[in-house]
Scaffold this motif. Structure first.
Motif, PDB file in Angstrom:
ATOM      1  N   GLU A   4       0.851  -1.188   0.000  1.00  0.00           N
ATOM      2  CA  GLU A   4       0.000   0.000   0.000  1.00  0.00           C
ATOM      3  C   GLU A   4       0.888   1.238   0.000  1.00  0.00           C
ATOM      4  O   GLU A   4       2.084   1.174   0.293  1.00  0.00           O
ATOM      5  N   GLY A   5       0.300   2.357  -0.370  1.00  0.00           N
ATOM      6  CA  GLY A   5       1.038   3.611  -0.346  1.00  0.00           C
ATOM      7  C   GLY A   5       1.983   3.830  -1.509  1.00  0.00           C
ATOM      8  O   GLY A   5       2.741   4.801  -1.513  1.00  0.00           O
ATOM      9  N   ASN A   6       1.939   2.955  -2.515  1.00  0.00           N
ATOM     10  CA  ASN A   6       2.839   3.096  -3.657  1.00  0.00           C
ATOM     11  C   ASN A   6       2.126   3.553  -4.922  1.00  0.00           C
ATOM     12  O   ASN A   6       2.703   3.572  -6.006  1.00  0.00           O
ATOM     13  N   GLY A   7       0.847   3.900  -4.809  1.00  0.00           N
ATOM     14  CA  GLY A   7       0.120   4.471  -5.927  1.00  0.00           C
ATOM     15  C   GLY A   7       0.025   3.549  -7.115  1.00  0.00           C
ATOM     16  O   GLY A   7      -0.300   2.362  -6.996  1.00  0.00           O
ATOM     17  N   ILE A   8       0.351   4.067  -8.285  1.00  0.00           N
ATOM     18  CA  ILE A   8       0.213   3.318  -9.529  1.00  0.00           C
ATOM     19  C   ILE A   8       1.105   2.092  -9.562  1.00  0.00           C
ATOM     20  O   ILE A   8       0.850   1.133 -10.299  1.00  0.00           O
ATOM     21  N   LEU A   9       2.149   2.074  -8.740  1.00  0.00           N
ATOM     22  CA  LEU A   9       3.064   0.934  -8.713  1.00  0.00           C
ATOM     23  C   LEU A   9       2.469  -0.276  -7.993  1.00  0.00           C
ATOM     24  O   LEU A   9       3.082  -1.353  -7.987  1.00  0.00           O
ATOM     25  N   ALA A  10       1.287  -0.129  -7.435  1.00  0.00           N
ATOM     26  CA  ALA A  10       0.630  -1.262  -6.774  1.00  0.00           C
ATOM     27  C   ALA A  10       0.393  -2.417  -7.738  1.00  0.00           C
ATOM     28  O   ALA A  10       0.318  -3.575  -7.315  1.00  0.00           O
ATOM     29  N   ILE A  11       0.301  -2.121  -9.034  1.00  0.00           N
ATOM     30  CA  ILE A  11       0.084  -3.196 -10.008  1.00  0.00           C
ATOM     31  C   ILE A  11       1.262  -4.174 -10.005  1.00  0.00           C
ATOM     32  O   ILE A  11       1.086  -5.372 -10.249  1.00  0.00           O
ATOM     33  N   HIS A  12       2.460  -3.670  -9.710  1.00  0.00           N
ATOM     34  CA  HIS A  12       3.632  -4.543  -9.727  1.00  0.00           C
ATOM     35  C   HIS A  12       3.691  -5.416  -8.469  1.00  0.00           C
ATOM     36  O   HIS A  12       4.134  -6.570  -8.535  1.00  0.00           O
ATOM     37  N   ALA A  53      10.037  25.741 -15.320  1.00  0.00           N
ATOM     38  CA  ALA A  53      10.484  24.937 -14.185  1.00  0.00           C
ATOM     39  C   ALA A  53       9.990  23.510 -14.350  1.00  0.00           C
ATOM     40  O   ALA A  53       9.063  23.239 -15.122  1.00  0.00           O
ATOM     41  N   ILE A  54      10.632  22.577 -13.647  1.00  0.00           N
ATOM     42  CA  ILE A  54      10.093  21.228 -13.483  1.00  0.00           C
ATOM     43  C   ILE A  54       9.134  21.289 -12.300  1.00  0.00           C
ATOM     44  O   ILE A  54       9.495  21.787 -11.233  1.00  0.00           O
ATOM     45  N   VAL A  55       7.927  20.795 -12.472  1.00  0.00           N
ATOM     46  CA  VAL A  55       6.906  20.901 -11.431  1.00  0.00           C
ATOM     47  C   VAL A  55       6.410  19.500 -11.070  1.00  0.00           C
ATOM     48  O   VAL A  55       5.878  18.775 -11.916  1.00  0.00           O
ATOM     49  N   GLN A  56       6.618  19.113  -9.816  1.00  0.00           N
ATOM     50  CA  GLN A  56       6.177  17.809  -9.318  1.00  0.00           C
ATOM     51  C   GLN A  56       5.698  17.992  -7.878  1.00  0.00           C
ATOM     52  O   GLN A  56       5.911  19.034  -7.273  1.00  0.00           O
ATOM     53  N   ASN A  57       5.070  16.950  -7.326  1.00  0.00           N
ATOM     54  CA  ASN A  57       4.631  17.036  -5.930  1.00  0.00           C
ATOM     55  C   ASN A  57       5.650  16.418  -4.978  1.00  0.00           C
ATOM     56  O   ASN A  57       5.318  15.950  -3.895  1.00  0.00           O
ATOM     57  N   TYR A  58       6.902  16.399  -5.397  1.00  0.00           N
ATOM     58  CA  TYR A  58       8.027  16.053  -4.519  1.00  0.00           C
ATOM     59  C   TYR A  58       9.240  16.781  -5.073  1.00  0.00           C
ATOM     60  O   TYR A  58       9.224  17.292  -6.199  1.00  0.00           O
ATOM     61  N   GLU A  79       0.077   9.623  -5.555  1.00  0.00           N
ATOM     62  CA  GLU A  79       0.456   8.792  -4.399  1.00  0.00           C
ATOM     63  C   GLU A  79       1.848   8.203  -4.588  1.00  0.00           C
ATOM     64  O   GLU A  79       2.635   8.131  -3.632  1.00  0.00           O
ATOM     65  N   MET A  80       2.178   7.785  -5.800  1.00  0.00           N
ATOM     66  CA  MET A  80       3.521   7.256  -6.067  1.00  0.00           C
ATOM     67  C   MET A  80       4.580   8.321  -5.765  1.00  0.00           C
ATOM     68  O   MET A  80       5.577   8.051  -5.085  1.00  0.00           O
ATOM     69  N   ASN A  81       4.369   9.540  -6.260  1.00  0.00           N
ATOM     70  CA  ASN A  81       5.330  10.619  -6.012  1.00  0.00           C
ATOM     71  C   ASN A  81       5.414  10.963  -4.532  1.00  0.00           C
ATOM     72  O   ASN A  81       6.490  11.278  -4.016  1.00  0.00           O
ATOM     73  N   ALA A  82       4.275  10.913  -3.839  1.00  0.00           N
ATOM     74  CA  ALA A  82       4.288  11.200  -2.409  1.00  0.00           C
ATOM     75  C   ALA A  82       5.161  10.194  -1.665  1.00  0.00           C
ATOM     76  O   ALA A  82       5.822  10.534  -0.673  1.00  0.00           O
ATOM     77  N   ALA A  83       5.191   8.938  -2.148  1.00  0.00           N
ATOM     78  CA  ALA A  83       6.022   7.912  -1.521  1.00  0.00           C
ATOM     79  C   ALA A  83       7.507   8.151  -1.747  1.00  0.00           C
ATOM     80  O   ALA A  83       8.355   7.588  -1.052  1.00  0.00           O
ATOM     81  N   ARG A  84       7.840   8.997  -2.734  1.00  0.00           N
ATOM     82  CA  ARG A  84       9.239   9.354  -2.964  1.00  0.00           C
ATOM     83  C   ARG A  84       9.734  10.316  -1.876  1.00  0.00           C
ATOM     84  O   ARG A  84      10.919  10.331  -1.571  1.00  0.00           O
ATOM     85  N   ARG A  85       8.817  11.074  -1.317  1.00  0.00           N
ATOM     86  CA  ARG A  85       9.203  12.023  -0.282  1.00  0.00           C
ATOM     87  C   ARG A  85       9.665  11.272   0.952  1.00  0.00           C
ATOM     88  O   ARG A  85       8.988  10.381   1.448  1.00  0.00           O
ATOM     89  N   GLY A  86      10.844  11.604   1.441  1.00  0.00           N
ATOM     90  CA  GLY A  86      11.382  10.912   2.597  1.00  0.00           C
ATOM     91  C   GLY A  86      11.965   9.554   2.267  1.00  0.00           C
ATOM     92  O   GLY A  86      12.394   8.822   3.160  1.00  0.00           O
ATOM     93  N   GLY A  87      11.948   9.173   0.976  1.00  0.00           N
ATOM     94  CA  GLY A  87      12.577   7.928   0.562  1.00  0.00           C
ATOM     95  C   GLY A  87      11.809   6.662   0.857  1.00  0.00           C
ATOM     96  O   GLY A  87      12.365   5.560   0.759  1.00  0.00           O
TER      97      GLY A  87
END
Length: 300
Positions: A121-129, A169-174, A260-268
């Protein structure tokens, strides 16, 4: 060896097929697009034209193979299909691959998974993997599977180009200064080709990465390559980023998965298992990819 590849001849499939043919293997490439048959043949491989939703076709094509390479093959274009449940469709492919492997009596599988597949959980679109690994792990224990987990693909950065041009700029949520891993499809293909020739035993996991850099470092490298040395990586709130994805035409459910995937990048969080099993880095660095990025950026 007789090797069957799913995934056609895209970013990974083409160099993988080329490498395996050059090593003397008999390679069959599955593609859903008949027009690609001549290109597959030109690589020295055999084409099998059919659909990953067709278990009978898959089992017939897999039959007699020494190694089968599997992947969830829905492309980025499907992100913008308003009627497609991206996760459900990919998980269905995972079940079809499992059924075909079992029916064909395959003993050795190399599966293209992903960073984040360790998270339930918490990995967003990567949950399919995560789901695909779980599904394939339901196969009998005498079937050996190598799960290959590449990190973020360099070419995903090409999606930054329209926003750089419109907002500067590059714009992302992390963002920030924490390093994260990136990978070249060429390094993925080379790693997988090598793994296919190594012994198979049980179920194994291998991460694949080419370079590590923070978002701010990436902005500096890409900015220098396109003649914008002051390029910044701008971090915006999740809701703002989500609204931007939806406004661009992305399926809202898929867009939420990206956020959600990008949010999981925050804090590693996304990379915790990667760093526990950190691989040797490949040969193609972000500075190498930056030349391709600049060429794409400067196209009229």
């Amino acid at each position: 060896m007789k090797i069957v590849l799913t995934g056609s001849i895209g970013h990974i499939g083409k160099p993988l097929a080329q490498a395996l043919v050059q090593k003397g293997h008999a390679v069959t490439v599955i593609s859903s697009t008949a027009e690609r048959e001549k290109n597959i043949i030109a690589l020295g491989a055999k084409a099998a034209i059919g659909n990953l939703q067709d278990v009978d076709f898959l089992a017939e094509t897999f039959n007699g193979a020494d190694v089968v390479y599997t992947m969830l093959a829905l492309g980025a274009g499907s992100f913008f299909d308003p009627d497609l449940d991206f996760a459900t469709a990919n998980i269905r492919i995972g079940h079809h691959l499992k059924a075909a492997v079992r029916r064909a009596g395959i003993q050795r599988v190399v599966h293209l998974s992903s960073i984040g597949a360790h998270m339930d959980e918490g990995n967003g679109i990567l949950a399919i993997h995560h789901a695909a690994e779980r599904i394939l792990n339901e196969l009998p224990g005498n079937i050996s599977i190598k799960f290959m987990r590449p990190v973020g693909f360099y070419y995903n950065m090409l999606a930054f180009i329209p926003v750089i041009k419109s907002r500067g700029a590059i714009v992302q949520n992390y963002g920030g200064d924490e390093k994260e891993p990136w990978v070249s499809p060429s390094d993925i293909a080379a790693t997988i080709a090598g793994e296919m020739e190594q012994p198979f035993e049980g179920r194994t996991i291998r991460y694949i990465a080419s370079d590590e850099a923070s978002p701010n470092e990436v902005a500096g490298i890409l900015g220098a390559a396109i003649g914008r040395p002051g390029l910044k990586w701008e971090e915006v709130p999740d809701e703002q980023f989500l609204n931007g994805l939806i406004a661009s035409g992305m399926n809202p459910r898929t867009a939420r998965g990206f956020v959600e995937m990008n949010a999981a990048r925050r804090g590693g969080v996304l990379y915790e298992d990667y760093y526990r099993h950190r691989p040797a880095l490949g040969r193609i660095k972000i500075s190498d990819f930056a030349r391709d990025f600049a060429a794409a950026f400067n196209q009229p």
